[in-house]
Design a protein around this motif. Structure first.
Motif, mmCIF file in Angstrom:
data_model
loop_
_atom_site.group_PDB
_atom_site.id
_atom_site.type_symbol
_atom_site.label_atom_id
_atom_site.label_comp_id
_atom_site.label_asym_id
_atom_site.label_seq_id
_atom_site.Cartn_x
_atom_site.Cartn_y
_atom_site.Cartn_z
ATOM 1 N N ILE A 48 44.712 49.444 42.692
ATOM 2 C CA ILE A 48 44.942 50.701 43.225
ATOM 3 C C ILE A 48 45.954 51.315 42.082
ATOM 4 N N VAL A 49 45.611 52.614 41.693
ATOM 5 C CA VAL A 49 46.265 53.148 40.597
ATOM 6 C C VAL A 49 46.966 54.698 41.034
ATOM 7 N N ASN A 50 47.914 55.055 40.178
ATOM 8 C CA ASN A 50 48.217 56.429 40.431
ATOM 9 C C ASN A 50 47.336 57.388 39.685
ATOM 10 N N LEU A 51 47.755 58.704 39.593
ATOM 11 C CA LEU A 51 46.914 59.803 39.110
ATOM 12 C C LEU A 51 46.557 59.528 37.407
ATOM 13 N N LYS A 52 47.667 58.937 37.082
ATOM 14 C CA LYS A 52 47.468 58.463 35.557
ATOM 15 C C LYS A 52 46.938 57.192 35.300
ATOM 16 N N GLY A 53 46.536 56.311 36.155
ATOM 17 C CA GLY A 53 45.872 55.206 35.891
ATOM 18 C C GLY A 53 46.883 54.048 35.920
#
Length: 171
Positions: free
Chosen positions: A58-63
């Motif tokens: 599970i990552v944020n918008l920037k990976g």
């Protein structure tokens, strides 16, 4: 799987799945996004497909990695994450520092294990009056599923989770 916030805070009366879908489309994201909320139809823990719950980070918008996988959010520790990894909105702002979200709290309507709390999910996310209650988590705790009850009149962060991962066939 990306975990992304809606571009504005919401009270307890929201069409969150639709908002997640619409804002992802406007941001040019091709996957399907669902609200990171328990609903009258589904527990939060089951929003992501079974086949994607264990092996995808599970990552944020920037990976940047927030969780090793979906299941690790629901292991009973309240969804503990590294607060130094930002959570971004669909338009690229850090919800932890941006003033558009004055209260750094996320709605979830769930137990620490991702099961719906029927008494604390703003009447299935259709009520925003002061008498209705919703389960939410202050981000400063470093947990997505901390167990705090708030009035549904509050305007809090709403997260969206990518729930269908489509790999690039050119890849």
């Amino acid at each position: 799987l990306h975990l992304v916030a809606l571009n504005l805070p919401f009270s307890g009366d929201m069409r969150a799945d639709f908002q997640c879908f619409q804002q992802a489309q406007l941001a040019g994201l091709t996957s399907t996004y669902r609200a990171f909320l328990s609903s009258h139809l589904q527990d939060l823990a089951t929003v992501v497909r079974k086949t994607d719950r264990y092996h995808l980070p599970i990552v944020n918008l920037k990976g940047e990695i927030l969780f090793n996988n979906w299941e690790s959010i629901f292991n009973g520790n309240g969804g503990q994450f590294n607060i130094h990894v930002p959570i971004y909105s669909f338009d690229g702002r850090n919800v932890m520092t941006d003033p558009s979200w004055p209260q750094k709290v996320i709605w979830h309507g769930s137990t620490a294990n991702g099961i719906r709390l029927v008494s604390n999910y703003c009447e299935a996310w259709h009520r925003a009056d002061i008498g209705a209650m919703g389960q939410a988590s202050p981000l400063k705790t470093g947990k997505l599923l901390d167990q705090k009850v708030y009035s549904c009149s509050n305007q809090f962060i709403v997260l969206c989770i990518e729930n269908s991962f489509v790999s690039d066939p050119q890849g």
